[in-house]
Design a protein around this motif. Structure first.
Motif: not given
Length: 149
Positions: A99, A102-103
């Motif tokens: 995650e 992805k950021d």
């Protein structure tokens, strides 16, 4: 949950005592995390119990020579003591790392005491490499008077 790490480090070899007042401060700090815009908090549940948590902070200091750009800091993570050794920590780390990538984060900066054996074995197995080793030992003033007795 907020006290898992602190309680773990009261035992050998850390011998890091914690007072009731400090425990209340730790609890309050974790309660306030949901209000902080620069933090990521993940909590895993297994059935009705909390299985583990990870906390990450965006580092806003562009002049820090230790932490690279596109890096996030991992100041706290823990697995429920009753569930350790069952893959909860690795599963959480895999999810959080994906995650965060992805950021746009490319690095994770983690800091742990070498006397914390759980952390010292766990994080390097996930690919963390030492960047800096700081050797120090501070005797807590609340117990320094004992002189080993």
């Amino acid at each position: 949950m907020a006290l898992w790490n602190s309680i773990h480090q009261t035992d050998a070899p850390s011998w890091n005592p914690i007072t009731k007042e400090t425990m209340e401060e730790v609890k309050k700090g974790y309660e306030e995390l949901s209000e902080e815009e620069d933090s990521y908090v993940w909590i895993a549940e297994q059935g009705e119990q909390v299985a583990g948590f990870h906390v990450y902070y965006k580092d806003g200091d562009p002049y820090n020579l230790v932490i690279p750009e596109k890096c996030i800091e991992l100041p706290a993570a823990s697995t429920n003591p009753d569930l350790r050794g069952r893959g909860v920590g690795r599963t959480m780390a895999d999810h959080c790392f994906a995650e965060l990538q992805k950021d746009g984060f490319e690095y994770i900066f983690a800091d742990w005491h070498t006397a914390n054996h759980l952390a010292s074995y766990f994080w390097p197995r996930l690919g963390f490499e030492p960047v800096m080793v700081w050797m120090s030992r501070q005797i807590d003033p609340r117990i320094a008077w004992a002189h080993g007795r």
